[in-house]
Design a protein around this motif. Structure first.
Motif, PDB file in Angstrom:
ATOM      1  N   GLU A  66      43.542  45.958  62.913  1.00 12.51           N
ATOM      2  CA  GLU A  66      43.368  44.792  62.047  1.00 12.51           C
ATOM      3  C   GLU A  66      43.110  45.216  60.604  1.00 12.51           C
ATOM      4  OE1 GLU A  66      44.213  42.161  63.592  1.00 12.51           O
ATOM      5  OE2 GLU A  66      43.805  40.631  62.074  1.00 12.51           O
ATOM      6  N   ARG A  67      42.351  46.293  60.417  1.00 12.08           N
ATOM      7  CA  ARG A  67      42.090  46.763  59.048  1.00 12.08           C
ATOM      8  C   ARG A  67      43.389  47.231  58.397  1.00 12.08           C
ATOM      9  NH1 ARG A  67      37.859  51.208  59.269  1.00 12.08           N
ATOM     10  NH2 ARG A  67      38.285  51.367  57.027  1.00 12.08           N
TER      11      ARG A  67
ATOM     12  N   GLU B  99      45.431  44.168  57.498  1.00  8.38           N
ATOM     13  CA  GLU B  99      44.883  43.497  56.306  1.00  8.38           C
ATOM     14  C   GLU B  99      45.245  44.244  55.023  1.00  8.38           C
ATOM     15  OE1 GLU B  99      40.901  41.866  56.203  1.00  8.38           O
ATOM     16  OE2 GLU B  99      40.872  41.752  58.389  1.00  8.38           O
TER      17      GLU B  99
ATOM     18  N   GLU C 221      48.893  43.485  54.307  1.00  6.52           N
ATOM     19  CA  GLU C 221      48.994  42.123  53.764  1.00  6.52           C
ATOM     20  C   GLU C 221      48.587  42.045  52.297  1.00  6.52           C
ATOM     21  OE1 GLU C 221      47.229  39.807  57.621  1.00  6.52           O
ATOM     22  OE2 GLU C 221      46.198  39.671  55.700  1.00  6.52           O
ATOM     23  N   ASP C 222      47.504  42.749  51.965  1.00  5.25           N
ATOM     24  CA  ASP C 222      47.012  42.684  50.585  1.00  5.25           C
ATOM     25  C   ASP C 222      48.046  43.244  49.621  1.00  5.25           C
ATOM     26  OD1 ASP C 222      44.702  41.495  51.379  1.00  5.25           O
ATOM     27  OD2 ASP C 222      43.485  43.324  51.310  1.00  5.25           O
TER      28      ASP C 222
ATOM     29  N   SER D 145      46.906  36.830  60.055  1.00  6.60           N
ATOM     30  CA  SER D 145      47.544  36.847  58.739  1.00  6.60           C
ATOM     31  C   SER D 145      47.728  35.432  58.212  1.00  6.60           C
ATOM     32  CB  SER D 145      48.914  37.536  58.831  1.00  6.60           C
ATOM     33  OG  SER D 145      48.786  38.831  59.379  1.00  6.60           O
TER      34      SER D 145
ATOM     35  N   ARG E  39      44.438  34.170  56.911  1.00  4.29           N
ATOM     36  CA  ARG E  39      43.988  34.823  55.681  1.00  4.29           C
ATOM     37  C   ARG E  39      44.884  34.537  54.483  1.00  4.29           C
ATOM     38  NH1 ARG E  39      42.870  39.172  59.435  1.00  4.29           N
ATOM     39  NH2 ARG E  39      45.025  39.824  59.226  1.00  4.29           N
TER      40      ARG E  39
END
Lengths: 468, 468
Positions: free
Chosen positions: B405-406, B409, B412-413, B435, B438
């Motif tokens: 998950e990290r 993320e 995604e960023d 996703s 967020r």
């Protein structure tokens, strides 16, 4: 405080029109539809649109968005409603030629976007006669079509992202700039074509395409539509799909045009049954002289194709535009269609589509049906033939809503038998509510209603439009 | 009577699988997702789908549609649900070459439609590695992309009409065959890409295109992505937009492929940083020898363009396929991407898009971020570069959902900073619910939920997917 005062507080008095000042907004441009809005408001930006909608929602006052007022279906009629003009949201927020996108506000006039894109050798390839007044917001709200759909698709196909003010006043950010984006339901396409009944489009990310470096444009005369479709297919193959427009005007169109515009130079010495305006757009290197790989200029390619078909007798006559002036002349004749259609009243103007090989039978069948209903009625046809999209205009023998409705029903029946649509590119508005009720799948209408109720529970967004 | 007995009454016992028979349907093909369906049902036609959904609705039992089971997001996981296989709805109802449409049922396998269209010199231009198993219904439910989106658009762009069984069991007829059809809200695009959460697509009207008469296919080696984009632009201009595919494989991809497929013939003597598989499709007359208007064959056109850029040093090396065998070899390497990505576990497979000039910076930035999170992780990239669509695979140093998950993320960023999308062509399913929560606009998610509740008030259609 009453609603007018609240709106004035929000926008400044001069951007809230009432009384005599709303008259200019009370009638559509064809003169067919009139209404009496409570007020006309002219917000400056998305935030103000949001505030107005929140106010309307709190007071349960209907709200009707309007762009360039060039619609043909009465979709902006606004009795007792706040008529929200998008005209001041006219900023092109970004031109990004390297990404081939433009980020524009809803009030940008279509031809202004054409001009801005041309500076980068690009084009926003949506075009039609009213481009000098029509606004991007209205184009999106109606999923406008026009003359270049054949090559580039309709407005929906040219939009990557949207900004929408919802019936709650919330601002929804769908401003994707991507060609592949599968992040959840396709809300963008739901709001495109919803005619302001689900929310107000305030901005969009639009696709740009390379502006053709050269055009090959011609008027072609034929005896019937069947060889016209052959011509289209031949040109599509030999140019790899570069036919931008393929517009059909029958003899009656040419005659009426000559009558109303006596100074226009006729393309041919006599009037022919089928007249096609065809335009091919070339990306480099087909635009100039034969180049190092031996390709030929676009105009020669068009002339070669036409010469072949003149030799076989499939084409009766043809004129290729030799310069931009001649090209504009050809387009003017086609774009004066509205002047022809609306030159006398009462008129019934329609917007149907059928498979493109069914255009000829559609016209024949409808003329037969019309002769039974109103033998003295007269008609005019003009068609985006490459899309199977026909705009019949009928002038009934007398002004009677009941007669008009019978004519429309007969037209719908012919269209339906040919698996066509009673609404191709103009939308529904109020003019086609009867057609929706009669022709559209009942389950589809119920589904549309469920969506409308879910997103606009108080029914304030452009009520009475689209859904019968 | 219990639900299994009712389903058996409806479909016949052998089309209602339970117990050990559902095992084949319990795991997705990557082995990443497993579930335990109540039963697998195999209706024969739309009417049976409707009956099943009515039964499920009456009993408030969740229902999950499944096609070829080639999805990558866990969208068909079905714990306690009726898993409805569309596999027996495999009829091509109509092939209409003159109208360039195919009317097909949802269970038609993609490659079977390719074969059927080829008989008429036409093509359904959606293609990707899993085409031998993937079904049209799943393609539509996920708005599948693939290698030819660059030229022809994604599944959405290739669909004119739909037949849908709604969560109530009603059958909705949206089977338009028209290119222009503005009759009400665009329900078609709402159901396309909804992954079975709003209803079950049972049939569709699909667009066909002329099958290119010849292909020019090459592997091209470059030092970086910037000259690759120059190559793409040059080819688009010189062919008038005939680039069908433009696929990027970095050095690490070529190395891993050589390791896993030691018998495959390498395109170049050494491994280069950037490897592009490019394919141009020619409509006549560019397919054969120079013709009467002086045009040159497509392969020569490709070779000329490549030769120019080899001379200037922009291209390091290039191989043009000289026959179909060589072309297939080139495509096999690209289409074995899934074999590479899933050859070891645990893996995180992603599907992002960014503006196409941002692919290089995306990879650099993400590698930097990953090095901080999991320095021992390894990665693989493959990209539909022409669409800005990248499929990163990450092999973390250890199997930890928290670590995965990290990593996601961080990815995604980087994507978000570049105005990209966390979901380009595979959809959301269950794998990207985090996703969605967020990254997606909160108002857009609320709007999606409102639509979901309105159309599926009991929440029985593929629950727990798409919406976080």
């Amino acid at each position: 405080m009453n609603i007018i005062a609240e709106l004035s507080n929000l926008l400044g008095e001069k951007h809230v029109l009432t009384g005599a000042d709303v008259l200019a907004y009370s009638t559509d441009w064809t003169g067919k539809y009139t209404s009496n809005p409570l007020a006309v408001v002219r917000p400056l930006d998305t935030q103000q649109v949001s505030e107005i909608v929140k106010l309307a929602a709190a007071n349960r006052i209907p709200i009707v968005p309007i762009g360039g007022n060039t619609g043909l279906t009465g979709a902006t009629m606004a009795d007792g409603a706040i008529l929200l003009s998008l005209g001041r949201l006219n900023t092109i927020r970004e031109m990004r030629p390297e990404a081939r996108i433009a980020i524009v506000e809803a009030g940008v006039i279509l031809s202004n976007l054409h001009t801005a894109a041309a500076e980068f050798g690009l084009n926003f390839p949506l075009t039609f006669g009213a481009r000098g007044s029509a606004m991007i917001g209205g184009n999106l709200a109606t999923n406008a079509g026009g003359s270049n759909v054949l090559r580039y698709g309709n407005t929906r196909a040219l939009c990557l992202g949207l900004e929408v003010v919802l019936p709650s006043g919330e601002i929804m950010d769908l401003m994707s700039e991507l060609h592949k984006d599968n992040a959840g339901y396709d809300l963008r396409n739901l709001f495109i074509g919803a005619e302001g009944t689900l929310g107000i489009i305030t901005a969009a990310v639009l696709k740009l395409v390379p502006k053709p470096a050269a055009y090959g444009t011609a008027m072609v005369a034929l005896a019937s539509l069947s060889p016209a479709l052959d011509l289209l297919n031949k040109l599509q193959i030999s140019t790899g799909g570069a036919v931008e427009a393929f517009e059909f005007m029958p003899a009656s169109y040419m005659e009426l045009h000559a009558e109303l515009f006596p100074n226009a130079r006729a393309p041919f010495e006599k009037i022919h049954p089928v007249n096609i305006l065809v335009e091919i757009g070339a990306t480099a290197p087909r635009d100039t002289l034969p180049n190092e790989v031996g390709e030929i200029p676009i105009v020669d390619l068009l002339e070669n194709a036409l010469a072949d078909m003149i030799e076989t007798g499939e084409i009766l006559d043809a004129t290729v535009a030799q310069n931009e002036t001649q090209r504009i002349e050809m387009w003017q004749r086609r774009e004066q269609a509205a002047d022809l259609a609306f030159h006398k009243k009462p008129f019934v103007n329609c917007d149907i589509s059928v498979p493109l090989d069914k255009v000829e039978v559609f016209i024949l069948e409808f003329e037969n049906r019309l002769a039974l209903i109103d033998p003295a009625a007269t008609t005019l046809y003009v068609s985006h033939l490459g899309d199977g999209n026909v705009h019949p205009t009928i002038w009934p023998s007398s002004a009677s809503p009941e007669l008009e409705e019978r004519i429309i029903e007969a037209l719908e029946d012919v269209v339906s038998d040919l698996r066509g649509s009673f609404s191709a590119e103009h939308g529904i508005g109020i003019s086609k509510l009867g057609s929706m009720a009669r022709q559209k799948d009942a389950t589809a209408i119920a589904t549309m209603r469920a969506i409308k109720s879910a997103l606009d529970p108080f029914g304030i967004m452009n009520p009475g439009k689209v859904l019968p």
